[in-house]
Design a protein around this motif. Structure first.
Motif, PDB file in Angstrom:
ATOM      1  N   VAL A 137       1.333  12.265   1.305  1.00 10.43           N
ATOM      2  CA  VAL A 137       1.422  11.104   0.426  1.00 10.43           C
ATOM      3  C   VAL A 137       2.220  10.031   1.149  1.00 10.43           C
ATOM      4  CG1 VAL A 137       2.265  10.207  -1.763  1.00 10.43           C
ATOM      5  CG2 VAL A 137       1.307  12.505  -1.658  1.00 10.43           C
ATOM      6  N   VAL A 138       1.610   8.880   1.379  1.00  8.51           N
ATOM      7  CA  VAL A 138       2.281   7.761   2.035  1.00  8.51           C
ATOM      8  C   VAL A 138       1.996   6.506   1.231  1.00  8.51           C
ATOM      9  CG1 VAL A 138       2.543   6.401   4.131  1.00  8.51           C
ATOM     10  CG2 VAL A 138       2.061   8.855   4.300  1.00  8.51           C
ATOM     11  N   ASN A 139       3.041   5.941   0.626  1.00  8.69           N
ATOM     12  CA  ASN A 139       2.911   4.718  -0.173  1.00  8.69           C
ATOM     13  C   ASN A 139       3.796   3.631   0.419  1.00  8.69           C
ATOM     14  OD1 ASN A 139       1.181   5.805  -2.238  1.00  8.69           O
ATOM     15  ND2 ASN A 139       2.951   6.867  -3.077  1.00  8.69           N
ATOM     16  N   HIS A 140       3.211   2.453   0.597  1.00  5.72           N
ATOM     17  CA  HIS A 140       3.958   1.280   1.043  1.00  5.72           C
ATOM     18  C   HIS A 140       3.875   0.214  -0.047  1.00  5.72           C
ATOM     19  CE1 HIS A 140       3.525   2.295   5.628  1.00  5.72           C
ATOM     20  NE2 HIS A 140       4.413   3.039   5.002  1.00  5.72           N
ATOM     21  N   PHE A 141       5.037  -0.195  -0.554  1.00  7.19           N
ATOM     22  CA  PHE A 141       5.093  -1.238  -1.579  1.00  7.19           C
ATOM     23  C   PHE A 141       5.879  -2.422  -1.022  1.00  7.19           C
ATOM     24  CE2 PHE A 141       4.758   2.799  -3.740  1.00  7.19           C
ATOM     25  CZ  PHE A 141       3.889   2.581  -4.789  1.00  7.19           C
ATOM     26  N   ASN A 142       5.318  -3.604  -1.194  1.00  2.33           N
ATOM     27  CA  ASN A 142       6.012  -4.829  -0.779  1.00  2.33           C
ATOM     28  C   ASN A 142       5.875  -5.841  -1.907  1.00  2.33           C
ATOM     29  OD1 ASN A 142       7.281  -6.875   0.532  1.00  2.33           O
ATOM     30  ND2 ASN A 142       5.702  -7.207   2.069  1.00  2.33           N
ATOM     31  N   GLN A 143       6.961  -6.055  -2.647  1.00  2.69           N
ATOM     32  CA  GLN A 143       6.958  -6.987  -3.777  1.00  2.69           C
ATOM     33  C   GLN A 143       7.872  -8.154  -3.443  1.00  2.69           C
ATOM     34  OE1 GLN A 143       8.245  -4.207  -6.889  1.00  2.69           O
ATOM     35  NE2 GLN A 143       6.158  -4.093  -7.645  1.00  2.69           N
ATOM     36  N   ALA A 144       7.332  -9.361  -3.500  1.00  2.00           N
ATOM     37  CA  ALA A 144       8.095 -10.549  -3.121  1.00  2.00           C
ATOM     38  C   ALA A 144       7.838 -11.674  -4.114  1.00  2.00           C
ATOM     39  CB  ALA A 144       7.722 -10.996  -1.706  1.00  2.00           C
ATOM     40  N   ILE A 145       8.911 -12.382  -4.463  1.00  2.00           N
ATOM     41  CA  ILE A 145       8.831 -13.560  -5.332  1.00  2.00           C
ATOM     42  C   ILE A 145       9.558 -14.695  -4.629  1.00  2.00           C
ATOM     43  CG2 ILE A 145       9.520 -14.579  -7.532  1.00  2.00           C
ATOM     44  CD1 ILE A 145       9.343 -11.828  -8.788  1.00  2.00           C
ATOM     45  N   SER A 146       8.909 -15.838  -4.552  1.00  2.00           N
ATOM     46  CA  SER A 146       9.523 -17.032  -3.975  1.00  2.00           C
ATOM     47  C   SER A 146       9.322 -18.194  -4.942  1.00  2.00           C
ATOM     48  CB  SER A 146       8.903 -17.356  -2.614  1.00  2.00           C
ATOM     49  OG  SER A 146       9.472 -18.533  -2.072  1.00  2.00           O
ATOM     50  N   LEU A 147      10.411 -18.856  -5.306  1.00  2.00           N
ATOM     51  CA  LEU A 147      10.339 -19.944  -6.284  1.00  2.00           C
ATOM     52  C   LEU A 147      11.265 -21.071  -5.861  1.00  2.00           C
ATOM     53  CD1 LEU A 147       9.535 -21.188  -9.028  1.00  2.00           C
ATOM     54  CD2 LEU A 147      11.443 -19.932 -10.048  1.00  2.00           C
ATOM     55  N   SER A 148      10.722 -22.287  -5.862  1.00  2.00           N
ATOM     56  CA  SER A 148      11.516 -23.484  -5.613  1.00  2.00           C
ATOM     57  C   SER A 148      11.491 -24.343  -6.871  1.00  2.00           C
ATOM     58  CB  SER A 148      10.955 -24.270  -4.417  1.00  2.00           C
ATOM     59  OG  SER A 148      11.690 -25.460  -4.210  1.00  2.00           O
ATOM     60  N   ASP A 149      12.654 -24.515  -7.472  1.00  2.00           N
ATOM     61  CA  ASP A 149      12.768 -25.260  -8.725  1.00  2.00           C
ATOM     62  C   ASP A 149      13.858 -26.321  -8.574  1.00  2.00           C
ATOM     63  OD1 ASP A 149      12.280 -25.939 -11.406  1.00  2.00           O
ATOM     64  OD2 ASP A 149      13.904 -24.657 -12.095  1.00  2.00           O
ATOM     65  N   ASP A 150      13.726 -27.136  -7.531  1.00  2.00           N
ATOM     66  CA  ASP A 150      14.710 -28.184  -7.248  1.00  2.00           C
ATOM     67  C   ASP A 150      14.340 -29.432  -8.055  1.00  2.00           C
ATOM     68  OD1 ASP A 150      14.661 -27.221  -3.753  1.00  2.00           O
ATOM     69  OD2 ASP A 150      15.750 -26.372  -5.448  1.00  2.00           O
TER      70      ASP A 150
ATOM     71  N   LEU B 185       3.093  17.607   7.306  1.00  2.00           N
ATOM     72  CA  LEU B 185       2.983  17.204   5.911  1.00  2.00           C
ATOM     73  C   LEU B 185       3.962  16.055   5.686  1.00  2.00           C
ATOM     74  CD1 LEU B 185       1.933  17.560   3.007  1.00  2.00           C
ATOM     75  CD2 LEU B 185       3.786  19.197   2.633  1.00  2.00           C
ATOM     76  N   MET B 186       3.455  14.893   5.243  1.00  2.00           N
ATOM     77  CA  MET B 186       4.277  13.696   5.067  1.00  2.00           C
ATOM     78  C   MET B 186       4.343  13.313   3.596  1.00  2.00           C
ATOM     79  SD  MET B 186       2.930  11.432   8.319  1.00  2.00           S
ATOM     80  CE  MET B 186       1.219  11.735   7.891  1.00  2.00           C
ATOM     81  N   ILE B 187       5.561  13.087   3.130  1.00  2.00           N
ATOM     82  CA  ILE B 187       5.809  12.599   1.768  1.00  2.00           C
ATOM     83  C   ILE B 187       6.661  11.346   1.914  1.00  2.00           C
ATOM     84  CG2 ILE B 187       6.620  13.208  -0.531  1.00  2.00           C
ATOM     85  CD1 ILE B 187       6.632  16.166   0.468  1.00  2.00           C
ATOM     86  N   VAL B 188       6.030  10.186   1.872  1.00  2.00           N
ATOM     87  CA  VAL B 188       6.711   8.939   2.217  1.00  2.00           C
ATOM     88  C   VAL B 188       6.465   7.901   1.130  1.00  2.00           C
ATOM     89  CG1 VAL B 188       6.940   7.086   3.916  1.00  2.00           C
ATOM     90  CG2 VAL B 188       6.451   9.424   4.682  1.00  2.00           C
ATOM     91  N   ASN B 189       7.551   7.292   0.667  1.00  2.00           N
ATOM     92  CA  ASN B 189       7.495   6.130  -0.227  1.00  2.00           C
ATOM     93  C   ASN B 189       8.401   5.053   0.367  1.00  2.00           C
ATOM     94  OD1 ASN B 189       5.882   6.982  -2.715  1.00  2.00           O
ATOM     95  ND2 ASN B 189       7.348   8.655  -2.539  1.00  2.00           N
ATOM     96  N   TRP B 190       7.800   3.939   0.720  1.00  2.00           N
ATOM     97  CA  TRP B 190       8.514   2.833   1.371  1.00  2.00           C
ATOM     98  C   TRP B 190       8.373   1.611   0.462  1.00  2.00           C
ATOM     99  CZ3 TRP B 190      10.857   3.086   6.327  1.00  2.00           C
ATOM    100  CH2 TRP B 190      11.314   1.870   6.840  1.00  2.00           C
ATOM    101  N   LEU B 191       9.474   1.230  -0.191  1.00  2.00           N
ATOM    102  CA  LEU B 191       9.436   0.135  -1.157  1.00  2.00           C
ATOM    103  C   LEU B 191      10.391  -0.968  -0.732  1.00  2.00           C
ATOM    104  CD1 LEU B 191       9.435   3.059  -2.966  1.00  2.00           C
ATOM    105  CD2 LEU B 191       8.830   1.410  -4.726  1.00  2.00           C
ATOM    106  N   GLU B 192       9.869  -2.193  -0.670  1.00  2.00           N
ATOM    107  CA  GLU B 192      10.679  -3.366  -0.349  1.00  2.00           C
ATOM    108  C   GLU B 192      10.462  -4.419  -1.437  1.00  2.00           C
ATOM    109  OE1 GLU B 192      11.118  -4.370   4.053  1.00  2.00           O
ATOM    110  OE2 GLU B 192       9.184  -3.323   4.024  1.00  2.00           O
TER     111      GLU B 192
END
Length: 680
Positions: free
Chosen positions: A131-144, A388-395
């Motif tokens: 099981v190999v999961n890669h999660f990349n969640q990003a939010i960018s907001l400019s409210d000037d 056997l790989m058990i990987v969860n990579w969350l950013e």
């Protein structure tokens, strides 16, 4: 003799024929009833025939005698003669005395001299996949935002803050972390390299500084740590932050027949009729440029594979690490013109909360105290060739810019400006429920790592200045802090460092047998106390390495440096207005949980066994930047200009004559949200 199935079918056919004949008779009679006549019918001769019933019917018998067909594969269980009362094993199959079938699959069993043999179907065991999961969640907001409220006739054009200072602050905070930027692994070799890199970096932590709250490294860490201190109970977020928006209750002084009207461009006028028939207006100015909320949340539960006993031919490497950093820049400059206002005393609050749990799966009994002398005599094996790989990579990362610029004056109405109050959320929940075994045999090594890295960076350098002629006699309040930076992490694993032991000769022999393809388990291993009471063993064999990597990185970056100018209305100034200014009250929240139940018993290691748990917490509070002038009024008056060219004539003696003389069409700041002139 008729069996009961034939009997049931016969009854069914008989009832069916009776029903058909009844239907035919009814139809014939109805038709005959209308056409009947006096007709002499000759009686037909009656022919009889012999009737015989060769079956003897039995009475009702509730038992169901069906038996399933035999399976394709069998294994032989041999038990001593003294154990002929092995009746519990009938759940596995049939009992055949004195018979050993040829072509029996190679499942091991103990063979005493005097014995009887039992034949049982082979249990089917599923092998877990990687099981190999890669999660990349990003939010960018400019409210000037840029806003201008009231009839002051001015434009406010200070130097924009920009994102460069925030990014420099992030680099300064990141330099405190013992962990650098880790590249996302793409192969088993890369994953092992990442784990080794983390170990090397944690062993080479920079020297302690004033910012470091705790730098703790040990074979095992237990308990709850808050800002570097061991505590009994973790703080509750609900006690420091509410996600419910405050509801406006209106003005308590208003009469029952009061009514409010929404003005143009966000400006509202709250009016009500007084007893003398005149209309009263609630005169106030309220501005909120902060109140942003950034949330990163992860819950990761890994139960993908585990066993009561694990045998490792080579090394066992385990590392658990929590790294938490809060960094805050909050240097505010407030004009002396509001010295009689109420200053919100709410201070900034920063929390680093870390919890290490080690779940004890033992029942508290001593070895051999189970009282059950039955041990398994057979086993079934499922095999994985390779790793056997058990990987969860969350950013998770949130980058938000809310650097607002505004100029306000009271023109006799109720004014409310909200230029912040942004909300960003990254959320991930992973629950991996896989397979459990009695015994896991690993031909290579185990690499086990749980890593949580959290960072909050906030720039909240505000200044509130006033023009030279600004004055007010109404009530006012100003709040420029009250921020919350919150890092909370938990790592929960099974057992403690004492769950490891070295391999015995019998275990080494079992490893060699599986490596050679024989798949035999030594009798001493089968008689391990952990297997007492089991009739058979479920075994997983991994010829390569077992890699278990759980990595979470959470980052919040917020720039909320606001610049507010207070001015007088040039047309109808109102000194009685109530003022409310809030430029802080931001919340940066990181929450991460890893529950990793990869082993529920003892682990026997043939090579080196390495265990390390690390907790690093740091808090950086900076007094920078220095605005260069302690008087915010001077900064404001240097950045304003007149909108009316006639006010710039040489004979003009306006109280704001110290403002810069710039063209009226100058546009030194562009905004995105409120953007533009409000209230004209």
């Amino acid at each position: 003799m008729m069996d009961k199935f034939t009997e049931e079918i016969s009854h069914f056919i008989g009832f069916f024929h009776i029903s058909v004949e009844n239907a035919r008779a009814r139809e014939a009679y109805n038709e005959f009833a209308f056409t009947k006549a006096d007709v002499d019918v000759e009686k037909l001769p009656v022919h009889t025939s012999d009737f015989a019933a060769p079956f003897d019917l039995l009475g009702f018998e509730p038992d169901f005698g069906y038996r399933a067909p035999a399976p394709d594969h069998w294994y032989v269980l041999t038990k001593p003669v003294q154990s002929q009362s092995f009746s519990d094993a009938r759940t596995f199959g049939h009992h055949i005395d004195g018979r050993v079938l040829p072509d029996t699959p190679n499942y091991g069993f103990n063979t005493p001299i005097d014995s009887v043999h039992y034949l049982y179907p082979t249990p089917e065991i599923l092998a877990p996949g990687s099981v190999v999961n890669h999660f990349n969640q990003a939010i960018s907001l400019s409210d000037d935002d840029y806003f201008s409220v009231g009839g002051h006739g001015l434009a406010f054009n200070p130097e924009p803050v920009g994102d460069a200072a925030v990014l420099e602050g992030f680099e300064e905070a990141a330099a405190l972390s013992p962990l650098g930027d880790l590249e996302r692994p793409g192969s088993s070799a890369d994953m092992i390299g990442v784990i080794q890199t983390v170990i090397d970096q944690l062993e080479d932590v920079p020297a302690d500084s004033d910012a470091v709250q705790i730098n703790l490294s040990a074979t095992s860490i237990d308990g709850i740590y808050v800002n570097g201190e061991l505590v009994e109970e973790a703080p509750n977020l609900d006690d420091y932050h509410s996600f419910d928006k405050d509801e406006s209750d209106g003005d308590d002084s208003a009469e029952d027949d009061s009514e409010g009207e929404e003005g143009a461009d966000g400006e509202s006028t709250n009016t009500w009729t007084q007893d003398d028939g005149t209309v009263a207006i609630e005169v106030s100015v309220e501005v909120h440029t902060g109140g942003n909320t950034l949330i990163n949340n992860v819950v990761l539960q890994n139960f993908w594979t585990g066993a009561t006993i694990t045998i490792v031919a080579e090394d066992h490497v385990e590392v658990n690490a929590i790294v938490q950093i809060n960094a805050l820049w909050d240097t505010d400059a407030i004009t002396s013109a509001v010295s009689d206002w109420t200053h919100d005393a709410a201070t900034n609050e920063m929390f680093n909360i870390a919890t290490f749990d080690h779940l004890d799966t033992s029942n508290g009994s001593e070895p051999g105290a189970s009282g059950n002398d039955d041990y398994p005599a057979f086993w079934a094996v499922t095999e994985i060739h390779g790793d056997l790989m058990i990987v969860n990579w969350l950013e998770q990362i949130i980058f938000m810019s809310d650097d607002d610029v505004g100029i306000l004056s009271s023109s006799g109405v109720t004014t409310s400006v909200i230029a912040g109050d942004n909300f960003g959320v990254n959320h991930a929940s992973v629950f991996e429920l896989g397979f459990s075994y009695d015994l896991i045999i690993i031909g290579g090594s185990i690499f086990d790592a749980n890593i949580i890295h959290q960072m909050n960076v906030l720039f909240d350098n505000d200044y509130v200045g006033a023009t030279a002629d600004f004055q007010t006699s109404g009530e006012g309040s100003v709040s420029s802090s009250g921020n919350l930076l919150w890092n909370q992490a938990r790592i929960g694993t099974i057992g403690d460092a004492d769950r490891f032991d070295s391999l015995s000769q019998d275990q080494l022999g079992t490893l060699a047998s599986f490596a050679n393809g024989d798949g035999s388990i030594s009798p001493d291993l089968m008689s391990d106390e952990a297997f007492a009471g089991l009739q058979g063993l479920r075994v997983l064999y991994i010829s390569g390495d077992l890699i278990n990597l759980q990595y979470i990185r959470q980052t919040n970056i917020l720039g909320d440096s606001d610049q507010i100018a207070l001015a007088m209305d040039a047309i109808a100034p109102n000194l009685d207005a109530n003022w409310t200014i809030e430029t802080g009250s931001n919340a940066l929240l990181n929450n991460a949980t890893i529950i990793d139940l990869d082993s529920v018993g003892k682990t026997y290691v043939g090579g080196e066994q390495y265990s390390q748990e690390t907790l690093f917490q740091a808090e950086l509070i900076s007094g920078q930047p220095d605005f260069g002038n302690p008087d915010p009024d001077a900064l404001v008056n240097e950045a304003i200009l007149f909108l009316d060219d006639s006010m710039l004539a040489p004979d003009d003696h306006s109280t704001a004559s110290d403002a810069s003389c710039m063209p009226s069409d100058y546009d030194g700041h562009t905004g995105d949200g409120v953007n533009g002139m409000i209230g004209h």
